[in-house]
Design a protein around this motif. Structure first.
Motif, mmCIF file in Angstrom:
data_model
loop_
_atom_site.group_PDB
_atom_site.id
_atom_site.type_symbol
_atom_site.label_atom_id
_atom_site.label_comp_id
_atom_site.label_asym_id
_atom_site.label_seq_id
_atom_site.Cartn_x
_atom_site.Cartn_y
_atom_site.Cartn_z
ATOM 1 N N GLN A 172 0.745 -1.516 -0.071
ATOM 2 C CA GLN A 172 -0.018 0.069 -0.042
ATOM 3 C C GLN A 172 1.415 1.390 0.455
ATOM 4 N N VAL A 173 2.219 1.595 0.243
ATOM 5 C CA VAL A 173 2.911 1.979 0.092
ATOM 6 C C VAL A 173 3.161 2.817 -1.325
ATOM 7 N N PRO A 174 2.782 4.408 -1.487
ATOM 8 C CA PRO A 174 2.654 4.537 -2.808
ATOM 9 C C PRO A 174 3.992 5.224 -2.776
ATOM 10 N N GLU A 175 4.073 5.076 -4.192
ATOM 11 C CA GLU A 175 5.629 4.903 -5.212
ATOM 12 C C GLU A 175 5.881 6.281 -4.815
ATOM 13 N N ARG A 176 5.783 7.074 -4.764
ATOM 14 C CA ARG A 176 6.374 8.017 -4.594
ATOM 15 C C ARG A 176 6.828 8.329 -3.224
ATOM 16 N N GLN A 177 6.842 7.676 -2.073
ATOM 17 C CA GLN A 177 7.078 7.140 -0.793
ATOM 18 C C GLN A 177 8.736 6.225 -0.805
ATOM 19 N N LEU A 178 8.643 5.515 -1.514
ATOM 20 C CA LEU A 178 9.605 4.756 -1.294
ATOM 21 C C LEU A 178 11.187 5.871 -0.968
ATOM 22 N N ASN A 179 11.592 6.520 -1.533
ATOM 23 C CA ASN A 179 12.884 6.961 -1.175
ATOM 24 C C ASN A 179 12.893 7.646 -0.403
ATOM 25 N N SER A 180 11.943 8.153 0.629
ATOM 26 C CA SER A 180 11.721 8.241 2.132
ATOM 27 C C SER A 180 11.864 7.587 2.800
ATOM 28 N N LEU A 181 11.552 6.162 2.284
ATOM 29 C CA LEU A 181 11.675 4.672 3.840
ATOM 30 C C LEU A 181 13.428 4.477 2.343
ATOM 31 N N ALA A 182 13.986 4.771 1.688
ATOM 32 C CA ALA A 182 14.940 3.976 1.326
ATOM 33 C C ALA A 182 16.682 3.147 2.381
ATOM 34 N N SER A 183 16.563 3.971 3.765
ATOM 35 C CA SER A 183 17.273 3.773 4.911
ATOM 36 C C SER A 183 16.741 2.524 5.076
ATOM 37 N N SER A 184 18.068 2.171 5.642
ATOM 38 C CA SER A 184 17.491 0.880 6.899
ATOM 39 C C SER A 184 16.787 0.931 8.031
ATOM 40 N N ASP A 185 17.399 2.491 8.478
ATOM 41 C CA ASP A 185 16.872 3.004 10.035
ATOM 42 C C ASP A 185 15.091 3.672 9.309
ATOM 43 N N ASN A 186 15.024 4.082 8.107
ATOM 44 C CA ASN A 186 13.429 4.275 8.165
ATOM 45 C C ASN A 186 12.172 3.129 7.898
ATOM 46 N N ILE A 187 13.173 1.774 7.361
ATOM 47 C CA ILE A 187 12.279 0.575 6.990
ATOM 48 C C ILE A 187 11.833 -0.006 8.344
ATOM 49 N N GLU A 188 12.895 0.465 8.984
ATOM 50 C CA GLU A 188 13.022 -0.835 10.664
ATOM 51 C C GLU A 188 11.812 0.149 11.102
ATOM 52 N N ARG A 189 11.377 1.594 10.718
ATOM 53 C CA ARG A 189 10.984 2.334 11.872
ATOM 54 C C ARG A 189 9.518 2.537 11.066
ATOM 55 N N TRP A 190 9.429 1.791 10.303
ATOM 56 C CA TRP A 190 8.162 1.682 9.245
ATOM 57 C C TRP A 190 7.342 0.211 9.444
ATOM 58 N N SER A 191 8.476 -0.653 9.394
ATOM 59 C CA SER A 191 7.735 -2.281 10.353
ATOM 60 C C SER A 191 7.627 -1.840 11.521
ATOM 61 N N LYS A 192 8.094 -1.338 12.300
ATOM 62 C CA LYS A 192 7.405 -1.022 13.861
ATOM 63 C C LYS A 192 5.897 -1.048 14.038
ATOM 64 N N LYS A 193 5.634 -0.312 13.194
ATOM 65 C CA LYS A 193 4.441 0.232 13.127
ATOM 66 C C LYS A 193 3.427 0.131 12.817
ATOM 67 N N GLY A 194 3.880 -1.331 11.955
ATOM 68 C CA GLY A 194 2.644 -2.351 11.365
ATOM 69 C C GLY A 194 2.355 -3.153 12.407
ATOM 70 N N VAL A 195 0.599 -2.926 13.135
ATOM 71 C CA VAL A 195 0.090 -3.566 13.579
ATOM 72 C C VAL A 195 -1.211 -4.955 13.479
ATOM 73 N N ASN A 196 -1.014 -6.089 14.277
ATOM 74 C CA ASN A 196 -2.832 -6.706 13.883
ATOM 75 C C ASN A 196 -3.266 -6.174 14.368
ATOM 76 N N ARG A 197 -4.375 -5.551 14.089
ATOM 77 C CA ARG A 197 -5.591 -4.723 14.660
ATOM 78 C C ARG A 197 -6.675 -5.753 14.939
ATOM 79 N N TYR A 198 -6.594 -7.384 15.143
ATOM 80 C CA TYR A 198 -7.580 -8.797 15.032
ATOM 81 C C TYR A 198 -6.881 -9.181 16.667
ATOM 82 N N PHE A 199 -5.941 -8.868 16.613
ATOM 83 C CA PHE A 199 -5.431 -9.865 18.477
ATOM 84 C C PHE A 199 -6.631 -9.280 19.067
#
Length: 281
Positions: A172-199
């Motif tokens: 779901q990440v728009p193409e225009r946002q991919l460059n801003s997530l290019a660094s490993s630190d930014n990707i890790e921060r993005w990854s940690k935001k994800g939650v399973n809202r059902y459990f």
């Protein structure tokens, strides 16, 4: 079930396949189709049974075909039915309820065998724990109580292959946002935001995988972590090169590759020491 447009079709041998359309937003087709195909391939790398899928176009609409996991007189019982059978007070009509926990699933899967492709010592729940590890690896947050199931026959009940993986890999990440997530630190921060809202408690995928694997016998946890640890990055890169550029751009390939590397490390860091495995270098 779900919100995607779906339609059953049959192949030359009359076996049913489900066509699922990739949803579009403002005329832009989001990547649920390539995400589902890639996750199916990645599942194979770590030994997770996964429903067979392939990319498809029907009436000009992009999507995937998912092969039915049933044959003969088999019947699918979804997770909400199994949870209700184990606990009659469980509300199977509510996808977001406090009763949906890893512990509750462990109880519900007690009578369910592992798929026949799994090691003989593996239980249904221990196999399902591998499904959660797959979710954590691909940043999948859609494992609700109708997004896993058992296959019932006259005499047996076994865990169905994992299915419905389109909500993953940052589709779901728009193409225009991919460059801003290019660094490993930014990707890790993005990854940690994800939650399973059902459990219950809306945990992140890595937290869910850790909880499940810590309920498994040590040999099962070591099996899954060993499969993840042994993944070849060359194989991952080959898979990412398979979709054409018009479907998967080079910036998105780079994002997914870094995301998988980051999540793999996070999983092994979170679960490895508890399972008695040395941390990878």
């Amino acid at each position: 079930m779900g919100t995607k447009e779906k339609e059953w079709v049959r192949d030359a041998d009359a076996h049913p396949w489900l066509f699922k359309e990739a949803r579009a937003k403002r005329g832009y087709v989001r990547g649920e189709d390539w995400a589902e195909c890639l996750v199916h391939a990645l599942a194979g790398l770590i030994g997770v049974p996964s429903a067979c899928v392939c990319p498809a176009i029907r009436d000009g609409r992009r999507g995937v075909l998912s092969r039915s996991v049933l044959s003969g007189d088999e019947r699918l019982e979804h997770g909400n039915e199994l949870l209700t059978a184990a606990n009659p007070k469980y509300d199977k009509t509510n996808a977001r309820n406090l009763g949906y926990t890893v512990s509750a699933v462990n109880t519900a899967l007690a009578p369910v065998e592992a798929p026949p492709c799994m090691p003989l010592c593996m239980t249904g729940f221990e196999t399902w724990s591998g499904y959660l590890m797959l979710d954590a690896w691909v940043s999948g947050c859609d494992r609700h109580h109708e997004n896993w199931a058992a296959i019932r026959t006259v005499h047996t009940m076994r865990l169905a292959p994992s299915f419905d993986h389109g909500n993953a890999l940052g589709f779901q990440v728009p193409e225009r946002q991919l460059n801003s997530l290019a660094s490993s630190d930014n990707i890790e921060r993005w990854s940690k935001k994800g939650v399973n809202r059902y459990f219950r408690g809306k945990p992140g995928p890595v937290t869910l995988a850790a909880e499940a694997l810590n309920l498994c016998a040590p040999r099962a946890a070591k099996y899954w972590l060993g499969r993840l640890e042994d993944v070849s990055e060359d194989h991952v890169q080959e898979m990412l090169q398979a979709p054409p550029d018009r479907i998967l751009s080079e910036p998105r390939r780079n994002f997914i590759e870094k995301l998988l590397r980051t999540n793999r490390r996070r999983i092994l860091d979170a679960i490895g020491p508890c399972a008695g495995r040395a941390r990878p270098s």
